[in-house]
Design a protein around this motif. Structure first.
Motif, PDB file in Angstrom:
ATOM      1  N   LEU A 151      -0.394   0.592  -1.116  1.00 26.89           N
ATOM      2  CA  LEU A 151       0.561   1.233  -0.211  1.00 26.89           C
ATOM      3  C   LEU A 151       1.999   1.055  -0.694  1.00 26.89           C
ATOM      4  CD1 LEU A 151      -1.040   0.341   3.247  1.00 26.89           C
ATOM      5  CD2 LEU A 151      -1.302   2.410   1.869  1.00 26.89           C
ATOM      6  N   HIS A 152       2.157   0.768  -1.988  1.00 22.34           N
ATOM      7  CA  HIS A 152       3.486   0.734  -2.580  1.00 22.34           C
ATOM      8  C   HIS A 152       3.928   2.176  -2.876  1.00 22.34           C
ATOM      9  CE1 HIS A 152       0.573   0.923  -5.807  1.00 22.34           C
ATOM     10  NE2 HIS A 152       1.510   1.360  -6.630  1.00 22.34           N
ATOM     11  N   GLU A 153       5.199   2.397  -2.943  1.00 24.25           N
ATOM     12  CA  GLU A 153       5.766   3.717  -3.244  1.00 24.25           C
ATOM     13  C   GLU A 153       5.212   4.798  -2.307  1.00 24.25           C
ATOM     14  OE1 GLU A 153       6.975   3.661  -7.873  1.00 24.25           O
ATOM     15  OE2 GLU A 153       4.808   3.713  -7.531  1.00 24.25           O
ATOM     16  N   THR A 154       5.136   4.454  -1.019  1.00 22.16           N
ATOM     17  CA  THR A 154       4.635   5.415  -0.026  1.00 22.16           C
ATOM     18  C   THR A 154       5.754   5.846   0.923  1.00 22.16           C
ATOM     19  OG1 THR A 154       3.842   3.538   1.297  1.00 22.16           O
ATOM     20  CG2 THR A 154       2.220   4.674  -0.083  1.00 22.16           C
ATOM     21  N   GLY A 155       6.951   5.978   0.393  1.00 23.80           N
ATOM     22  CA  GLY A 155       8.059   6.455   1.211  1.00 23.80           C
ATOM     23  C   GLY A 155       7.890   7.879   1.690  1.00 23.80           C
ATOM     24  N   SER A 156       6.965   8.617   1.067  1.00 25.25           N
ATOM     25  CA  SER A 156       6.693   9.988   1.502  1.00 25.25           C
ATOM     26  C   SER A 156       5.827  10.037   2.744  1.00 25.25           C
ATOM     27  CB  SER A 156       6.013  10.766   0.373  1.00 25.25           C
ATOM     28  OG  SER A 156       4.812  10.119  -0.023  1.00 25.25           O
TER      29      SER A 156
END
Length: 345
Positions: A151-156
Motif C-alpha cells: 500500500l505504498h505509493e497509493t496517493g491515487s
C-alpha cells in the motif's frame, strides 16, 4: 430529459443497429445486442447496446459492464463524436435521421444543463478532493482482505465515507462508503475518478447492483502507482494492479480500469519496456493483442504477464504472495529482477 430530447432518443432507438454500425464501428452484433469496448468506440466487449425493445428496457439503452456507465443513443453520439453541447448532439442526430432541426431552446437531456465533458471532470476532481487518505480506513481493510499488502505509493486512492450511489435515475440516492481512485493523464492531471462502493465494515464490495463506476475522461488515462522511468506495467483493475505490486513492490504500474481502456492506454515518454498484465478472459486476450501491436509499432518491448486463474488477485489469494512472486520472476526481463523484486519498497 426534455420532451424533444426524449422523442429524439426514441427515434434513434428505432434505428439502434444502424446507429451502432455508424458510431460504434469498432463493435459487432451479438444476438439482440451490439457489443463494443465503450461509448467512445474503443475496441472491446464490455459495453452492450440493446438493439430491440424488451422487458428489460427500450432499444438504444446501453450499459458498460466494466465501468457501470449507462445511457442512451444520444450519449453514444455525444461521446463517440466528442461533442460538448446538446445542440451539437441534436444536430448530429437529426442529420443521421434526416429530420428537420428542432428548436435550439430545448434543454439538454439531463437536468436542463448543456452536456459538457468538462462538468464531469470538475465533479471528479471535487469528489477526490473531498475524500481522505486510506490509512486506517475501511479501504485499507478491504484491500488487505484481498491479500494486498503493498500500500505504498497509493496517493491515487482515497476513502469517502458517504459517496452517493443511485441504482437508477428514478430511484433515491444512497450515501455509501467508497474507495475513490484518481484517473490521471501522463502529466498527473486528474481527468476522472473510479468509485468502488464498499460494505460498511470493509469486508468486501457493497451488495449493490453496480459496485464499480467511473466518471470523467478515462480514454488513454489510468490510475497510477509509482513513477515510470523506462519500464511500466499496465493492467485492467485496481485490485489486479496492487496484487502484482504486492509481489513486485517497486514496479511502476497503471490500472486502465477495463480491457477496452487497457488496449488504448497512453505510453509515457521514454518507455522502453511494457509489461502487459492481462486478465484471463476473452476481453483480456483482445486487450493483450491490441496493446502488443501498439507497443511493437512504437518500438517498445512488450512482455505479457498472464494469471493462472481469472486475474492476479485471484492468484494472490489462492496461492499466496511467495508463489506469485516466483511465477512472475520467470517472466521478467533479467535486468528487471533485481530492479523490481526487492521486498522493501
Amino acid at each position: 430529459m426534455t420532451d424533444a430530447a426524449h422523442d429524439l432518443a426514441r427515434q434513434l432507438g428505432r434505428q439502434a443497429e444502424a446507429i451502432c454500425r455508424h458510431y460504434l464501428s469498432a463493435g459487432r452484433r451479438q444476438g439482440h445486442y451490439w457489443q463494443v469496448g465503450d461509448v467512445r468506440n474503443s475496441p472491446g466487449r464490455s459495453m452492450f447496446v440493446r438493439l430491440r425493445d424488451s422487458a428489460k428496457g427500450p432499444a438504444g439503452k446501453w450499459t458498460d459492464a466494466a465501468t457501470g456507465e449507462h445511457g442512451d443513443l444520444l450519449d453514444v453520439i455525444r461521446e463517440s463524436r466528442g461533442l460538448s453541447h446538446f445542440s451539437e448532439v441534436a444536430a448530429e442526430a437529426e442529420m443521421f435521421l434526416r429530420l428537420p432541426p428542432i428548436s435550439r431552446e430545448a434543454e439538454a437531456p439531463h437536468g436542463g444543463k448543456q452536456c459538457s465533458s468538462r462538468d464531469t471532470v470538475t465533479s471528479a476532481r471535487r469528489l477526490f478532493a473531498a475524500a481522505q487518505s486510506i490509512p486506517g480506513t475501511i479501504v485499507e481493510k478491504y484491500l488487505r482482505n484481498r491479500g494486498i499488502t503493498a500500500l505504498h505509493e497509493t496517493g491515487s486512492l482515497r476513502f469517502h465515507p458517504r459517496c452517493y450511489y443511485r441504482p437508477d435515475p428514478r430511484e433515491p440516492i444512497q450515501p455509501l462508503p467508497a474507495m475513490i481512485a484518481a484517473v490521471t493523464d501522463l502529466r498527473g492531471r486528474i481527468t476522472g475518478i473510479h468509485r468502488t462502493w464498499l460494505a460498511p465494515d470493509g469486508s468486501d464490495k457493497a451488495s449493490i447492483a453496480t459496485p464499480r463506476r467511473a466518471m470523467g475522461h478515462l480514454l488513454e488515462h489510468a490510475v497510477r502507482f509509482g513513477r515510470p522511468d523506462d519500464v511500466l506495467a499496465a493492467s485492467e483493475g485496481i485490485e489486479t494492479t496492487l496484487s502484482v505490486r504486492t509481489a513486485l513492490p517497486n514496479l511502476p504500474m497503471a490500472a486502465a480500469l477495463s480491457a477496452a481502456h487497457l488496449a488504448v492506454i497512453a505510453f509515457p515518454p521514454g518507455l522502453r519496456r511494457l509489461y502487459i498484465v492481462r486478465d484471463n478472459d476473452p476481453a483480456g486476450v483482445t486487450a493483450r493483442d491490441s496493446l502488443t501491436a501498439r507497443a511493437n509499432s512504437a518500438r517498445v518491448e512488450a512482455i505479457v504477464l498472464s494469471p493462472t486463474l481469472g486475474d492476479f488477485n485471484e492468484d494472490l489469494r489462492a496461492f499466496g504472495v511467495d508463489a506469485l512472486r516466483a511465477r512472475l520472476r520467470c517472466h521478467l526481463a533479467p535486468e528487471d529482477v533485481s530492479r523490481f523484486m526487492a521486498l522493501s519498497p
